[in-house]
Design a protein around this motif. Structure first.
Motif, PDB file in Angstrom:
ATOM      1  N   ASP A 150      -8.757  -8.414 -20.908  1.00  0.00           N
ATOM      2  CA  ASP A 150      -7.536  -9.011 -21.481  1.00  0.00           C
ATOM      3  C   ASP A 150      -7.250 -10.300 -20.735  1.00  0.00           C
ATOM      4  OD1 ASP A 150      -4.821  -9.548 -22.388  1.00  0.00           O
ATOM      5  OD2 ASP A 150      -4.722  -7.441 -22.977  1.00  0.00           O
ATOM      6  N   ASP A 151      -6.881 -11.352 -21.464  1.00  0.00           N
ATOM      7  CA  ASP A 151      -6.536 -12.616 -20.797  1.00  0.00           C
ATOM      8  C   ASP A 151      -5.158 -12.570 -20.157  1.00  0.00           C
ATOM      9  OD1 ASP A 151      -4.999 -14.602 -23.310  1.00  0.00           O
ATOM     10  OD2 ASP A 151      -5.691 -12.552 -23.575  1.00  0.00           O
ATOM     11  N   SER A 152      -4.373 -11.531 -20.451  1.00  0.00           N
ATOM     12  CA  SER A 152      -3.056 -11.354 -19.845  1.00  0.00           C
ATOM     13  C   SER A 152      -3.166 -10.432 -18.634  1.00  0.00           C
ATOM     14  CB  SER A 152      -2.064 -10.760 -20.850  1.00  0.00           C
ATOM     15  OG  SER A 152      -0.903 -10.304 -20.197  1.00  0.00           O
ATOM     16  N   LYS A 153      -2.832 -10.960 -17.458  1.00  0.00           N
ATOM     17  CA  LYS A 153      -2.863 -10.156 -16.242  1.00  0.00           C
ATOM     18  C   LYS A 153      -1.865  -9.011 -16.325  1.00  0.00           C
ATOM     19  CE  LYS A 153      -3.873  -9.098 -11.965  1.00  0.00           C
ATOM     20  NZ  LYS A 153      -5.161  -8.428 -11.651  1.00  0.00           N
ATOM     21  N   ARG A 156      -3.386  -6.227 -18.367  1.00  0.00           N
ATOM     22  CA  ARG A 156      -4.427  -5.536 -17.590  1.00  0.00           C
ATOM     23  C   ARG A 156      -3.799  -4.613 -16.550  1.00  0.00           C
ATOM     24  NH1 ARG A 156      -6.737 -10.635 -16.955  1.00  0.00           N
ATOM     25  NH2 ARG A 156      -6.644 -10.466 -14.675  1.00  0.00           N
ATOM     26  N   GLU A 173     -12.226  -5.521 -14.169  1.00  0.00           N
ATOM     27  CA  GLU A 173     -11.432  -6.326 -15.086  1.00  0.00           C
ATOM     28  C   GLU A 173     -12.177  -7.583 -15.497  1.00  0.00           C
ATOM     29  OE1 GLU A 173      -7.360  -6.990 -13.797  1.00  0.00           O
ATOM     30  OE2 GLU A 173      -7.491  -5.298 -12.408  1.00  0.00           O
ATOM     31  N   ASN A 175     -11.367 -11.406 -17.876  1.00  0.00           N
ATOM     32  CA  ASN A 175     -10.330 -12.245 -18.477  1.00  0.00           C
ATOM     33  C   ASN A 175     -10.556 -12.531 -19.959  1.00  0.00           C
ATOM     34  OD1 ASN A 175      -8.533 -12.909 -16.194  1.00  0.00           O
ATOM     35  ND2 ASN A 175     -10.384 -13.803 -15.324  1.00  0.00           N
ATOM     36  N   ASP A 176     -11.794 -12.415 -20.418  1.00  0.00           N
ATOM     37  CA  ASP A 176     -12.089 -12.674 -21.827  1.00  0.00           C
ATOM     38  C   ASP A 176     -13.408 -12.025 -22.211  1.00  0.00           C
ATOM     39  OD1 ASP A 176     -14.235 -14.387 -21.024  1.00  0.00           O
ATOM     40  OD2 ASP A 176     -12.887 -16.103 -20.936  1.00  0.00           O
ATOM     41  N   GLU A 179     -16.642 -13.137 -20.172  1.00  0.00           N
ATOM     42  CA  GLU A 179     -16.710 -12.537 -18.834  1.00  0.00           C
ATOM     43  C   GLU A 179     -17.063 -11.052 -18.930  1.00  0.00           C
ATOM     44  OE1 GLU A 179     -13.650 -11.734 -15.137  1.00  0.00           O
ATOM     45  OE2 GLU A 179     -13.475 -13.640 -16.228  1.00  0.00           O
ATOM     46  N   MET A 198      -8.097 -13.313 -27.538  1.00  0.00           N
ATOM     47  CA  MET A 198      -8.437 -13.881 -26.237  1.00  0.00           C
ATOM     48  C   MET A 198      -9.138 -15.219 -26.438  1.00  0.00           C
ATOM     49  SD  MET A 198      -9.869 -10.552 -24.120  1.00  0.00           S
ATOM     50  CE  MET A 198     -11.154 -10.183 -25.347  1.00  0.00           C
TER      51      MET A 198
END
Length: 268
Positions: A150-153, A156, A173, A175-176, A179, A198
């Motif tokens: 997830d691009d949202s911390k 996550r 984890e 980010n997109d 990755e 994302m």
């Protein structure tokens, strides 16, 4: 933990709406309730005594409900507190940050008693799992590896909290989608939990690449999305996801799906 153990903080500028919410809470046996008509005083109150659940309207006299949950998530002391939004707001700009923050639920005005009960049940389960050891044997989780994408911390963090609550220790984890694909190429996972929207590579494209080109083509994948477009949802389902969940993610539902997909539980 039972309903009468819960301490709920309610932020609602309308006295009528606040009374409706409080009366519903009391009807479930909840009597530890603090009421506020503005956000600033409510945030101060949280610092004095930590609530188990914050129930807030969107449009407050001094800030929005989005601002409230954002400030809570940035505060180490308040970051773990469950948040429930009750609002007639439908605009994406206001609601999406709430979904991304790991809210326990978003209820419309007027809300139904059934929907409020469901949100309270998720809250109880979430809090109970925090305070008790996982109900599964250590062996069942010993080799379990889960990738959260997830691009949202904030999102996550919420998903990782759910996983840790049910006993998962090895969580990676990304980010997109790009990755995530890099990680999938280098190590095996028992489950992937991913957002849809994302940057660089979205969740649907990532799932398609895993299903078509990866050595882990059969890995269970849970997609979490706030997408409402029927065509987009159909495309997501056709991409090969094992389960599709809407944001905000229900804690109770997430736990049941994870158990079914990874531990072959049959109670879902």
């Amino acid at each position: 933990m039972n309903y009468d153990d819960l301490f709920v903080l309610v932020i609602e500028p309308s006295k009528v709406q606040r009374t409706i919410i409080v009366n519903h809470l009391k009807s479930f046996g909840i009597h530890k309730i603090d009421e506020y008509d503005g956000a600033a005083q409510a945030l101060e109150g949280m610092q004095t005594q930590l609530p188990d659940l914050v129930v807030s309207s969107m449009h407050l006299p001094d800030m929005t409900g989005t601002d409230v949950v954002t400030l809570m998530r940035k505060d180490e002391q308040l970051a773990h507190i469950t948040f429930l939004l009750i609002s007639s707001e439908t605009h994406y700009r206001y609601l999406e940050p709430i979904r991304q923050s790991g809210a326990i639920a978003i209820l419309p005005k007027p809300f139904s008693r059934k929907d409020l009960l469901s949100a309270l049940q998720s809250t109880l389960l979430y809090l109970s799992d925090q305070d008790t050891e996982a109900s599964y044997t250590e062996e069942e989780f010993e080799e379990l590896r889960i990738l959260v994408v997830d691009d949202s911390k904030l999102s996550r963090n919420y998903v990782c909290k759910i996983l840790r609550n049910i006993g998962v220790e090895t969580i990676l984890e990304a980010n997109d989608g790009n990755e995530a694909l890099s990680q999938v190429e280098n190590q095996a996972f028992d489950l992937i939990i991913t957002d849809y929207n994302m940057p660089n590579l979205d969740g649907r494209e990532m799932v398609e690449k895993i299903r078509q080109n990866s050595d882990q083509a059969s890995v269970p994948i849970i997609m979490i999305t706030s997408e409402q477009n029927p065509e987009q949802l159909t495309a997501i389902q056709k991409s090969g996801v094992s389960a599709l969940c809407s944001k905000p993610l229900s804690y109770e539902m997430a736990k049941r799906i994870i158990e079914r997909l990874v531990l072959d539980k049959n109670d879902y």
